[in-house]
Design an enzyme around this catalytic site. Structure first.
Site, mmCIF file in Angstrom:
data_model
loop_
_atom_site.group_PDB
_atom_site.id
_atom_site.type_symbol
_atom_site.label_atom_id
_atom_site.label_comp_id
_atom_site.label_asym_id
_atom_site.label_seq_id
_atom_site.Cartn_x
_atom_site.Cartn_y
_atom_site.Cartn_z
ATOM 1 C CB THR A 14 -0.942 0.029 1.222
ATOM 2 O OG1 THR A 14 -0.155 0.019 2.418
ATOM 3 C CG2 THR A 14 -1.874 -1.167 1.227
ATOM 4 C CE LYS A 144 17.308 1.468 0.175
ATOM 5 N NZ LYS A 144 16.849 2.178 -1.039
#
Length: 381
Positions: A14, A144
């Site tokens: 979403t 990351k």
């Protein structure tokens, strides 16, 4: 007989880019699962979005990064996991990695040719190996690589997606970081304005991502999205806008040291947006390096059939679809809490960019020749 397409689970479905990935997955014929914390949210907008997913045939599954059993149940039902979670949750993916490793059949972990339980972690921005950030984005660019290394250490098949700038996020300000709308009479340029950045339509980012899911050429590779026609400098961007408006803008050039000062002094989230713009516009974080074929591939070369947003017919269709949707639903012009207020501008610019780049001899004003989504928004998980 065509091989069966992989079942895909989208975590962060979403969120800003997650919605596009869900849509692309369904459109390209994959059994699609969207993991959310609450399948029946109180927020009307989120409930409406989930209903739209269901209408497309998406399976909504309950799951939470802090609930290992729910992760296991969701992952065991699919072949590929795509994470589109927000920047603040990057390290939380370690929990997702642990569940993928436990849920995947042992032969899939060790077999390099297997596609089962391939993982696409949440990257969707600048390549972390070429980030050159100086401010708060360092946290993102430190998290990351850690996630990447854990994935490799655990032997989980992967694809790392590097899509650079979301066009719908950056083009409505003609690529400026510090504005909330179009420039009126002045245009601020970071550095000398000649370094190219890459702007990709979110639908194209999602399409390239899903195309890579069942492609062995992208297995255990970085997937760069760097079409030449989508690579423009700030000087080129403002020249295009001047051509469109018939108006000349005063160009204000900020030297590198002043840009760094602004990054360090600005509040969140402007400091992060300035930081990634500094990386792209000043340090060449998008285009200032060669793609190493030993570890990476380029999406538009792998999938030349993908119809990029520059195509006039697609632009016209999207424009009409967007107008009809707004009329029907009565939504205001702010689509996702930021600068989606002039989407037609994005598509017009991309179309103009494309038309100018059809000929390698075409030059923009000032003698610049043309050649031929970081987001801080949190998502559900």
């Amino acid at each position: 007989m065509a091989s069966e397409k992989s079942k895909i689970l989208i975590v962060g479905s979403t969120g800003y880019i997650g919605k596009f990935i869900v849509s692309a997955s369904v459109r390209l014929g994959h059994p699609t699962f969207a993991m959310v914390r609450d399948p029946a949210p109180a927020d009307p907008a989120k409930a409406k979005l989930l209903q739209s997913f269901s209408d497309l045939g998406v399976t909504i599954v309950r799951g939470d990064l802090n609930d290992h059993e729910s992760l296991m149940k969701s992952i065991k039902a699919v072949d590929v996991v795509i994470s589109a979670i927000g920047i603040k949750q990057i390290k939380e993916q370690i929990k997702l990695i642990a569940a993928i490793k436990e849920a995947a059949p042992r032969k899939s972990i060790s077999n390099k040719s297997s596609n089962k339980q391939r993982f696409f972690p949440s990257e969707f921005g600048t390549d972390i190996d070429h980030g050159h950030v100086v401010g708060p984005s360092k946290m993102q660019f430190e998290a990351k690589p850690q996630v990447r290394q854990i994935i490799k250490d655990e032997g989980i098949p992967y694809t790392f997606v590097v899509c650079n700038f979301f066009a719908g996020y950056f083009l409505p300000t003609i690529g400026q970081a510090a504005l909330s709308g179009l420039p009126t009479d002045k245009y601020t340029i970071l550095g000398n304005g000649n370094t190219k950045a890459v702007f990709l339509d979110e639908d194209d980012i999602a399409t390239f991502t899903i195309k890579a899911v069942d492609d062995p050429r992208t297995l255990n590779k970085i997937l760069h999205m760097r079409p030449a026609m989508n690579s423009l400098s700030q000087n080129e961007l403002i020249a295009l806008w001047e051509k469109k408006t018939g108006k000349t803008f005063e160009r204000i050039y900020l030297p590198e040291e002043e840009v760094v000062k602004k990054i360090l002094e600005s509040p969140f989230p402007l400091n992060i947006v300035l930081d990634v713009c500094y990386s792209a516009y000043v340090k060449g974080g998008h285009t200032g390096f060669e793609i190493d074929p030993a570890v990476a591939v380029e999406a538009s070369e792998l999938y030349p059939d993908v119809l990029l947003a520059q195509n006039e017919g697609v632009i016209r269709e999207k424009r009409e679809r967007e107008r009809d949707r707004r009329t029907k639903e009565g939504e205001d012009r702010q689509l996702h809490g930021r600068r989606r207020s002039v989407p037609v501008l994005c598509f017009h610019l991309l179309a103009l960019i494309h038309s100018l780049s059809l000929s390698s001899c075409t030059a923009l004003p000032g003698g610049v020749a043309t050649g031929g989504g970081f987001t801080t928004t949190n998502s559900d998980n």
